[in-house]
Design a protein around this motif. Sequence first.
Motif, PDB file in Angstrom:
ATOM      1  N   PHE A  29       0.798  -1.223   0.000  1.00 10.75           N
ATOM      2  CA  PHE A  29       0.000   0.000   0.000  1.00 10.75           C
ATOM      3  C   PHE A  29       0.831   1.275   0.000  1.00 10.75           C
ATOM      4  CE2 PHE A  29      -3.220  -3.013   1.229  1.00 10.75           C
ATOM      5  CZ  PHE A  29      -4.308  -2.559   0.526  1.00 10.75           C
ATOM      6  N   THR A  30       1.997   1.269   0.631  1.00 13.16           N
ATOM      7  CA  THR A  30       2.772   2.499   0.681  1.00 13.16           C
ATOM      8  C   THR A  30       3.785   2.568  -0.445  1.00 13.16           C
ATOM      9  OG1 THR A  30       2.721   2.009   3.029  1.00 13.16           O
ATOM     10  CG2 THR A  30       3.754   4.056   2.391  1.00 13.16           C
ATOM     11  N   ARG A  31       4.435   1.420  -0.736  1.00  8.98           N
ATOM     12  CA  ARG A  31       5.500   1.466  -1.729  1.00  8.98           C
ATOM     13  C   ARG A  31       5.041   0.988  -3.095  1.00  8.98           C
ATOM     14  NH1 ARG A  31       9.129  -2.272   1.015  1.00  8.98           N
ATOM     15  NH2 ARG A  31       9.784  -2.582  -1.123  1.00  8.98           N
ATOM     16  N   GLN A  32       3.802   0.602  -3.236  1.00  5.48           N
ATOM     17  CA  GLN A  32       3.250   0.156  -4.525  1.00  5.48           C
ATOM     18  C   GLN A  32       3.949  -1.082  -5.067  1.00  5.48           C
ATOM     19  OE1 GLN A  32       0.494   1.778  -5.804  1.00  5.48           O
ATOM     20  NE2 GLN A  32       0.644   2.740  -3.820  1.00  5.48           N
ATOM     21  N   GLU A  33       4.622  -1.836  -4.203  1.00  8.27           N
ATOM     22  CA  GLU A  33       5.271  -3.084  -4.630  1.00  8.27           C
ATOM     23  C   GLU A  33       4.329  -4.232  -4.310  1.00  8.27           C
ATOM     24  OE1 GLU A  33       7.934  -3.321  -6.271  1.00  8.27           O
ATOM     25  OE2 GLU A  33       9.011  -1.445  -5.989  1.00  8.27           O
ATOM     26  N   TRP A  34       3.281  -4.368  -5.105  1.00  7.84           N
ATOM     27  CA  TRP A  34       2.224  -5.322  -4.776  1.00  7.84           C
ATOM     28  C   TRP A  34       2.718  -6.760  -4.840  1.00  7.84           C
ATOM     29  CZ3 TRP A  34      -2.421  -3.616  -2.976  1.00  7.84           C
ATOM     30  CH2 TRP A  34      -2.611  -2.234  -3.056  1.00  7.84           C
ATOM     31  N   GLY A  35       3.573  -7.045  -5.823  1.00  3.51           N
ATOM     32  CA  GLY A  35       4.108  -8.399  -5.957  1.00  3.51           C
ATOM     33  C   GLY A  35       4.906  -8.785  -4.721  1.00  3.51           C
ATOM     34  N   GLU A  36       5.773  -7.878  -4.294  1.00  2.00           N
ATOM     35  CA  GLU A  36       6.577  -8.141  -3.112  1.00  2.00           C
ATOM     36  C   GLU A  36       5.707  -8.344  -1.882  1.00  2.00           C
ATOM     37  OE1 GLU A  36       9.663  -5.355  -1.924  1.00  2.00           O
ATOM     38  OE2 GLU A  36      10.531  -5.558  -3.903  1.00  2.00           O
ATOM     39  N   GLY A  37       4.700  -7.497  -1.754  1.00  2.00           N
ATOM     40  CA  GLY A  37       3.802  -7.596  -0.607  1.00  2.00           C
ATOM     41  C   GLY A  37       3.123  -8.959  -0.565  1.00  2.00           C
ATOM     42  N   SER A  38       2.610  -9.426  -1.708  1.00  2.00           N
ATOM     43  CA  SER A  38       1.940 -10.734  -1.726  1.00  2.00           C
ATOM     44  C   SER A  38       2.949 -11.846  -1.503  1.00  2.00           C
ATOM     45  CB  SER A  38       1.239 -10.993  -3.048  1.00  2.00           C
ATOM     46  OG  SER A  38       0.732  -9.831  -3.577  1.00  2.00           O
ATOM     47  N   ALA A  39       4.160 -11.687  -2.051  1.00  2.00           N
ATOM     48  CA  ALA A  39       5.180 -12.716  -1.862  1.00  2.00           C
ATOM     49  C   ALA A  39       5.481 -12.878  -0.375  1.00  2.00           C
ATOM     50  CB  ALA A  39       6.448 -12.349  -2.632  1.00  2.00           C
ATOM     51  N   ILE A  40       5.597 -11.758   0.325  1.00  2.00           N
ATOM     52  CA  ILE A  40       5.856 -11.828   1.774  1.00  2.00           C
ATOM     53  C   ILE A  40       4.708 -12.551   2.465  1.00  2.00           C
ATOM     54  CG2 ILE A  40       6.074 -10.449   3.886  1.00  2.00           C
ATOM     55  CD1 ILE A  40       7.441  -8.305   2.126  1.00  2.00           C
ATOM     56  N   ALA A  41       3.475 -12.230   2.051  1.00  2.00           N
ATOM     57  CA  ALA A  41       2.312 -12.869   2.675  1.00  2.00           C
ATOM     58  C   ALA A  41       2.350 -14.378   2.466  1.00  2.00           C
ATOM     59  CB  ALA A  41       1.028 -12.289   2.098  1.00  2.00           C
ATOM     60  N   PHE A  42       2.743 -14.812   1.267  1.00  2.00           N
ATOM     61  CA  PHE A  42       2.758 -16.258   1.032  1.00  2.00           C
ATOM     62  C   PHE A  42       3.943 -16.945   1.697  1.00  2.00           C
ATOM     63  CE2 PHE A  42      -0.546 -15.278  -1.957  1.00  2.00           C
ATOM     64  CZ  PHE A  42      -1.381 -16.367  -1.773  1.00  2.00           C
ATOM     65  N   LEU A  43       5.058 -16.243   1.807  1.00  2.00           N
ATOM     66  CA  LEU A  43       6.176 -16.812   2.565  1.00  2.00           C
ATOM     67  C   LEU A  43       5.760 -17.004   4.020  1.00  2.00           C
ATOM     68  CD1 LEU A  43       9.156 -14.801   1.038  1.00  2.00           C
ATOM     69  CD2 LEU A  43       8.754 -17.251   0.855  1.00  2.00           C
ATOM     70  N   LEU A  44       5.032 -16.015   4.534  1.00  2.00           N
ATOM     71  CA  LEU A  44       4.553 -16.114   5.904  1.00  2.00           C
ATOM     72  C   LEU A  44       3.615 -17.313   6.064  1.00  2.00           C
ATOM     73  CD1 LEU A  44       4.551 -14.697   8.632  1.00  2.00           C
ATOM     74  CD2 LEU A  44       2.655 -13.296   7.858  1.00  2.00           C
ATOM     75  N   PHE A  45       2.769 -17.496   5.067  1.00  2.00           N
ATOM     76  CA  PHE A  45       1.848 -18.635   5.052  1.00  2.00           C
ATOM     77  C   PHE A  45       2.631 -19.945   5.122  1.00  2.00           C
ATOM     78  CE2 PHE A  45      -0.212 -21.670   2.051  1.00  2.00           C
ATOM     79  CZ  PHE A  45      -1.337 -21.966   2.789  1.00  2.00           C
ATOM     80  N   LEU A  46       3.688 -20.061   4.308  1.00  2.00           N
ATOM     81  CA  LEU A  46       4.492 -21.279   4.311  1.00  2.00           C
ATOM     82  C   LEU A  46       5.161 -21.501   5.666  1.00  2.00           C
ATOM     83  CD1 LEU A  46       6.189 -21.139   0.791  1.00  2.00           C
ATOM     84  CD2 LEU A  46       4.270 -22.562   1.546  1.00  2.00           C
ATOM     85  N   ILE A  47       5.652 -20.420   6.245  1.00  2.00           N
ATOM     86  CA  ILE A  47       6.309 -20.534   7.552  1.00  2.00           C
ATOM     87  C   ILE A  47       5.329 -21.049   8.597  1.00  2.00           C
ATOM     88  CG2 ILE A  47       7.296 -19.169   9.436  1.00  2.00           C
ATOM     89  CD1 ILE A  47       8.534 -17.376   7.254  1.00  2.00           C
ATOM     90  N   ILE A  48       4.117 -20.499   8.572  1.00  2.00           N
ATOM     91  CA  ILE A  48       3.118 -20.904   9.568  1.00  2.00           C
ATOM     92  C   ILE A  48       2.764 -22.376   9.390  1.00  2.00           C
ATOM     93  CG2 ILE A  48       0.742 -20.576  10.327  1.00  2.00           C
ATOM     94  CD1 ILE A  48       1.092 -17.598   9.697  1.00  2.00           C
ATOM     95  N   ILE A  49       2.553 -22.804   8.149  1.00  2.00           N
ATOM     96  CA  ILE A  49       2.257 -24.220   7.879  1.00  2.00           C
ATOM     97  C   ILE A  49       3.386 -25.092   8.407  1.00  2.00           C
ATOM     98  CG2 ILE A  49       1.995 -25.937   6.039  1.00  2.00           C
ATOM     99  CD1 ILE A  49      -0.396 -24.328   5.990  1.00  2.00           C
ATOM    100  N   PHE A  50       4.619 -24.682   8.123  1.00  2.00           N
ATOM    101  CA  PHE A  50       5.786 -25.443   8.527  1.00  2.00           C
ATOM    102  C   PHE A  50       5.811 -25.627  10.047  1.00  2.00           C
ATOM    103  CE2 PHE A  50      10.268 -25.276   9.948  1.00  2.00           C
ATOM    104  CZ  PHE A  50      10.714 -26.460   9.379  1.00  2.00           C
ATOM    105  N   PHE A  51       5.614 -24.547  10.773  1.00  2.00           N
ATOM    106  CA  PHE A  51       5.710 -24.653  12.227  1.00  2.00           C
ATOM    107  C   PHE A  51       4.523 -25.396  12.829  1.00  2.00           C
ATOM    108  CE2 PHE A  51       9.072 -21.570  11.769  1.00  2.00           C
ATOM    109  CZ  PHE A  51       9.964 -22.018  12.716  1.00  2.00           C
ATOM    110  N   THR A  52       3.363 -25.285  12.173  1.00  2.00           N
ATOM    111  CA  THR A  52       2.215 -26.037  12.669  1.00  2.00           C
ATOM    112  C   THR A  52       2.467 -27.535  12.519  1.00  2.00           C
ATOM    113  OG1 THR A  52       0.842 -24.216  11.934  1.00  2.00           O
ATOM    114  CG2 THR A  52      -0.289 -26.233  12.514  1.00  2.00           C
ATOM    115  N   LEU A  53       3.058 -27.922  11.379  1.00  2.00           N
ATOM    116  CA  LEU A  53       3.373 -29.335  11.172  1.00  2.00           C
ATOM    117  C   LEU A  53       4.399 -29.818  12.199  1.00  2.00           C
ATOM    118  CD1 LEU A  53       3.523 -29.589   7.288  1.00  2.00           C
ATOM    119  CD2 LEU A  53       1.729 -30.403   8.843  1.00  2.00           C
TER     120      LEU A  53
END
Lengths: 417, 365
Positions: free
Chosen positions: B315-339
């Motif tokens: 939203f601030t830097r207009q780097e939408w791809g990067e923002g979503s990439a971070i969100a999905f990396l976070l998703f993977l991390i959470i899945i990993f630790f839950t497992l």
Amino acid sequence: MTRSKMRAAFGAGAILTAGALALTGCGGGSFDDGGGAASDGELTSSDDAISVLIASSGEAEATAVEDAVAAWSAESGVEASVEIASDLNQQLAQGFAAGSPPDLFYLSPDALAGYADNGSLRAYGDELSNAGDFYAPLVENFTYEDEFYCAPKDFSTLALIINADLWAAAGLTEDDVPTTWEELSTVSQTLTTDGVTGLAFGPEVQRLGAFMAQAGGGLVTDGAATANSPENVEALEYVKTNLEGGNFAYATDIGAGWGGEAFGLGSAAMVIEGNWIEGAMRNDYPDVNYLVAQLPEGPGGPGTLQFTNCWGMAADSPNQQAALELVEYLTASEQQLAFSEAFGIMPSLETTADAWREANPDLAAFIDGAEYAQFLPTQADAAAVITDFNAQLESLAESDPTTILDSVQGNLEAVVG
Amino acid sequence: MTATVTTPRVGSRNSGIRRGEAAAGWVFVLPVILILGLFLLIPVLMALWVSFSDWSGRGSPLSGTVNFVGLENYAAVTTGGGLAERDFGISLRNIAWYVLLVVPLQTALSLFLAVLVNRAVLRGRGFFRTAFYFPSVTSSVAITILWLFLFSQTGVVNAVLAWIGISGPNWFQEPSGIVHNALAGVGITTGPEALTQTDVLGVSLWEWLAGPSVALSAFILMAVFTTSGTFMLLFIAALQNVGVELGEASMMDGANGWQRFWHITLPQLRPTIFTVVTLGLIGGWQVFDQIYTGTEGGPAKTTVTPAYLSYEAAFTRQEWGEGSAIAFLLFLIIIFFTLIQRWALRERGVSKRRAARYEVKGGRS
């Protein structure tokens, strides 16, 4: 799940997805076509109402803008409405993504490059009838890739705000107002007592950058990154020495949210702030007597920073012609002076400077700074560099200025190219 | 009864009275599928697409002008070598410390509170339950603002610390890490070269080991304070399902209170502990509101979390791809630790060595 159920589930999902893709895809396509054509050719024109999105500093600004837009609406016969954003960046981003942005909006210089790059903005600067009347540095601030994008709506500069009572109590007179770095160090030491710091400012390049300007430095010079220049090092060394001496302090380190608060509470005898402090003092600390002086000169001469916003216009706006007329109305001399009276800004028109000076004799130092004010880099992604710089400046007292500036130089080179 | 009961044949959907049931079932679940699909599945898929695209934030991400860029956005935040990578590294450092401290603390505290208010002999149980639960129902924004006041330079926390002669820090403005501070207390201010010269995600190992900053520690305390109530409720429910028979039997065997809790009650709470730790992990990794309303990542980026960084990038830097990439990396991390924690908390058979302890000695002769 049985095989057939699974197939059914996948089928349902696929149909849904395809449907949504088709819907959103169509919408997006048509907006892109419209926008692309408009930003190069004629201004669009229609009977559509004009929507204005602003981020207000408070009640006074909101009312003033609403009144002005209503007055224009009555005069021109074009419907117009003002919306006060709670989070301007987010609301703008949503508008652009959905293809239904506001026609006009406040736009900060650091957001300009990003929105200009993705084609969200209509560059209309040169079509303004008063295009030549703006301060040249302000026009430069909103010029991106040789196009003057939007009209600066007003501006502010930094100056030295001095607590008159503490000043007198320390035995200082008008002649002691510092004009050099040495004098600034001396008077701030004199003013520093138990519980009062001589000079305070925010831990950010938006304040410390003024020292860099006074040393003759700056972050970007002639399109090249110059963050680790000897002048900038000297400026940060000077600030660091005084921070260590205790006669300078970051506002946040003496229990205030910003310089104005430290000043109002009396925990700082002097602060470096912009003309917005006038409104804050009037509203929150009406009993504090103060005077405003130009920032002292450094080894590189006088230096300060200017801050501004412009009236951004959406490339997708269906009624740019009317929006342009509204901008001309809002940036006209009389209207800017009215805004100035309402919420303390300085008009962006050079031709209005004298009228403003007459109306605000005590604040003349702010407008005097306009002649030599620098502004922070506005390249795409420069904001991230600034944020990182600020993060490092917070621990300036414990760090090595050269190391900080070297890292900023590296980051800035990646951005400036 | 001798007559044979006719059961409907399993799997025959097209005959008899049950004909058309499947269709009716689909009709009934259709609204949910539509709503979930429209507001959950499709946005998630679109975000996934954005993370692989060069969408600039204007118009639809699915329009023809948006290109597939492969893993470019992911590379920018993980191997880019620039600010984006360093920011991501810093955010992971912050959140790792946050989760490492918050999850065990809140689990232990909520269990402790639950055991406390579960005791029949406690007077005013209702009052205490409400009191402990109260922070959980208050808006996180309100609590954040309260916290900013409590932990300000002249706030209540520092006033209390002053009574015992400690000059408290300016909590939300203090970027130094608490591990570094503790080391500085014993005279170590710079790390060995092996740590300071090795970078992971643009952040030196020495910085990774800095610990949460003082500012982040205040947020950690806040998270423990606000979430313990909710989890206490889960533990109370679980405790009330624990039968008294086993406890009584062990009393007969001479187990004391602590042994009963540790060997009888706690093992029976395993499913609840799993729930609490999982919810704690997910909530911990995703911290956003407090940062957005409180410090916006400051001081010196020590409270930047991946969720906040993702928002900021988009939203601030207009780097939408990067923002979503971070969100999905976070998703993977959470899945990993839950497992990982599912694996750690799995039901294990009793080992032979342990089983030997319970065997009746001299039973066979």
